[in-house]
Design a protein around this motif. Structure first.
Motif, PDB file in Angstrom:
ATOM      1  N   UNK A 183      37.962  31.692  45.000  1.00 11.36           N
ATOM      2  CA  UNK A 183      39.413  31.333  44.516  1.00 11.36           C
ATOM      3  C   UNK A 183      39.307  31.450  43.029  1.00 11.36           C
ATOM      4  N   UNK A 184      40.572  31.951  42.669  1.00  5.77           N
ATOM      5  CA  UNK A 184      40.639  32.023  41.178  1.00  5.77           C
ATOM      6  C   UNK A 184      41.356  30.624  40.627  1.00  5.77           C
ATOM      7  N   UNK A 185      41.833  30.715  39.328  1.00  7.81           N
ATOM      8  CA  UNK A 185      42.288  29.533  38.683  1.00  7.81           C
ATOM      9  C   UNK A 185      43.843  29.199  39.417  1.00  7.81           C
ATOM     10  N   UNK A 186      44.251  30.300  39.877  1.00  9.33           N
ATOM     11  CA  UNK A 186      45.728  29.964  40.416  1.00  9.33           C
ATOM     12  C   UNK A 186      45.811  29.535  41.537  1.00  9.33           C
ATOM     13  N   UNK A 187      44.641  29.314  42.303  1.00  5.50           N
ATOM     14  CA  UNK A 187      44.256  28.982  43.676  1.00  5.50           C
ATOM     15  C   UNK A 187      44.661  30.018  44.614  1.00  5.50           C
ATOM     16  N   UNK A 188      44.353  31.181  44.494  1.00  5.91           N
ATOM     17  CA  UNK A 188      44.488  32.488  45.258  1.00  5.91           C
ATOM     18  C   UNK A 188      43.088  33.120  45.195  1.00  5.91           C
ATOM     19  N   UNK A 189      42.838  33.990  46.163  1.00  2.00           N
ATOM     20  CA  UNK A 189      41.634  34.858  46.217  1.00  2.00           C
ATOM     21  C   UNK A 189      41.244  35.527  44.879  1.00  2.00           C
ATOM     22  N   UNK A 190      40.214  35.324  44.482  1.00  2.00           N
ATOM     23  CA  UNK A 190      39.649  36.163  43.154  1.00  2.00           C
ATOM     24  C   UNK A 190      39.847  37.579  43.522  1.00  2.00           C
ATOM     25  N   UNK A 191      40.533  37.970  42.399  1.00  5.32           N
ATOM     26  CA  UNK A 191      40.473  39.657  42.235  1.00  5.32           C
ATOM     27  C   UNK A 191      39.315  40.237  41.316  1.00  5.32           C
ATOM     28  N   UNK A 192      39.110  41.435  42.036  1.00  5.82           N
ATOM     29  CA  UNK A 192      38.273  42.363  41.061  1.00  5.82           C
ATOM     30  C   UNK A 192      38.548  42.326  39.573  1.00  5.82           C
ATOM     31  N   UNK A 193      37.468  42.254  38.526  1.00  4.41           N
ATOM     32  CA  UNK A 193      38.148  42.427  37.174  1.00  4.41           C
ATOM     33  C   UNK A 193      37.627  43.510  36.415  1.00  4.41           C
ATOM     34  N   UNK A 213      40.124  35.203  20.251  1.00  4.53           N
ATOM     35  CA  UNK A 213      40.061  34.733  21.942  1.00  4.53           C
ATOM     36  C   UNK A 213      40.397  35.801  22.591  1.00  4.53           C
ATOM     37  N   UNK A 214      39.518  36.131  23.704  1.00  5.40           N
ATOM     38  CA  UNK A 214      39.778  37.327  24.621  1.00  5.40           C
ATOM     39  C   UNK A 214      40.900  36.756  25.178  1.00  5.40           C
ATOM     40  N   UNK A 215      41.846  37.970  25.689  1.00  3.92           N
ATOM     41  CA  UNK A 215      42.853  37.630  26.767  1.00  3.92           C
ATOM     42  C   UNK A 215      42.287  37.523  27.923  1.00  3.92           C
ATOM     43  N   UNK A 216      42.892  36.735  29.242  1.00  2.00           N
ATOM     44  CA  UNK A 216      42.365  36.228  30.459  1.00  2.00           C
ATOM     45  C   UNK A 216      43.148  36.973  31.462  1.00  2.00           C
ATOM     46  N   UNK A 217      42.422  37.569  32.300  1.00  2.00           N
ATOM     47  CA  UNK A 217      42.984  37.893  33.714  1.00  2.00           C
ATOM     48  C   UNK A 217      42.928  36.732  34.607  1.00  2.00           C
ATOM     49  N   UNK A 218      43.998  35.835  34.730  1.00  2.00           N
ATOM     50  CA  UNK A 218      44.023  34.790  35.414  1.00  2.00           C
ATOM     51  C   UNK A 218      43.788  35.032  36.861  1.00  2.00           C
ATOM     52  N   UNK A 219      44.084  36.125  37.504  1.00  3.96           N
ATOM     53  CA  UNK A 219      43.834  36.319  39.026  1.00  3.96           C
ATOM     54  C   UNK A 219      42.197  36.591  39.046  1.00  3.96           C
ATOM     55  N   UNK A 220      41.744  37.144  38.118  1.00  2.00           N
ATOM     56  CA  UNK A 220      40.193  37.292  38.221  1.00  2.00           C
ATOM     57  C   UNK A 220      39.207  36.442  37.679  1.00  2.00           C
TER      58      UNK A 220
END
Length: 168
Positions: free
Chosen positions: A45-55, A140-147
């Motif tokens: 699970x990702x930080x948004x509460x959904x399935x973790x996406x490939x990064x 600070x690196x940008x963040x892919x919230x879904x991953x």
């Protein structure tokens, strides 16, 4: 759901266990297969509460080198923040003893724009340095919230991550 499977190998003589190297290898391979099956049944699970996406797949990132910012007990660095690295971050990281730019036999080296699963504490360190350490926010690196794996929230807040969320 997190399922932890542990093997305890007793190195001293034991009445209960007598594993040969071959048996240990078979057990480890079986456990790896079980882990893969379980992760497909119970996706991370990702930080948004959904399935973790490939990064990232070029280069292939993740502690398990599968493109996902997944973690487990063996991942001491918690490589769970799906970051898009900048030149400033790469230099910041190198100054702190982690040179992510220089290629080696098992590591391609990163360049600005690479998508890489970062240790949550290094991301947090860059974030804090930009807030009160005299550094520009570009470190600070940008963040892919879904991953980004949900366990990142054990160390940083969702609002801190959202401030640097990748604009899609």
């Amino acid at each position: 759901l997190r399922i932890n499977i542990k093997i305890i190998i007793i190195t001293q003589t034991s009445k209960f266990m007598n594993f040969s190297i071959k048996n240990i290898i078979i057990i480890l391979i079986t456990l790896c297969m079980i882990r893969r099956v379980m992760s497909s049944i119970f996706p991370s699970v990702n930080v948004l509460g959904k399935e973790l996406k490939q990064h990232g797949t070029s280069p292939v990132t993740g502690f398990y080198r599968d493109g996902y910012c997944n973690t487990g007990e063996e991942d001491g660095g918690k490589h769970v923040v799906a970051g898009i690295v900048s030149k400033e971050f790469l230099e910041f990281s190198k100054q702190r003893g982690n040179d992510l730019m220089t290629p080696s036999s098992s590591f391609p080296g990163l360049t600005p724009g690479c998508r890489w699963c970062l240790c949550v504490e290094r991301w947090k360190e860059a974030y804090k340095a930009s807030k009160d350490g005299g550094y520009d926010a570009s470190i600070v690196p940008r963040v892919d919230m879904e991953a980004t794996h949900k366990s990142a929230l054990d160390s940083v807040s969702i609002s801190d991550l959202q401030q640097f969320a990748e604009q899609k």
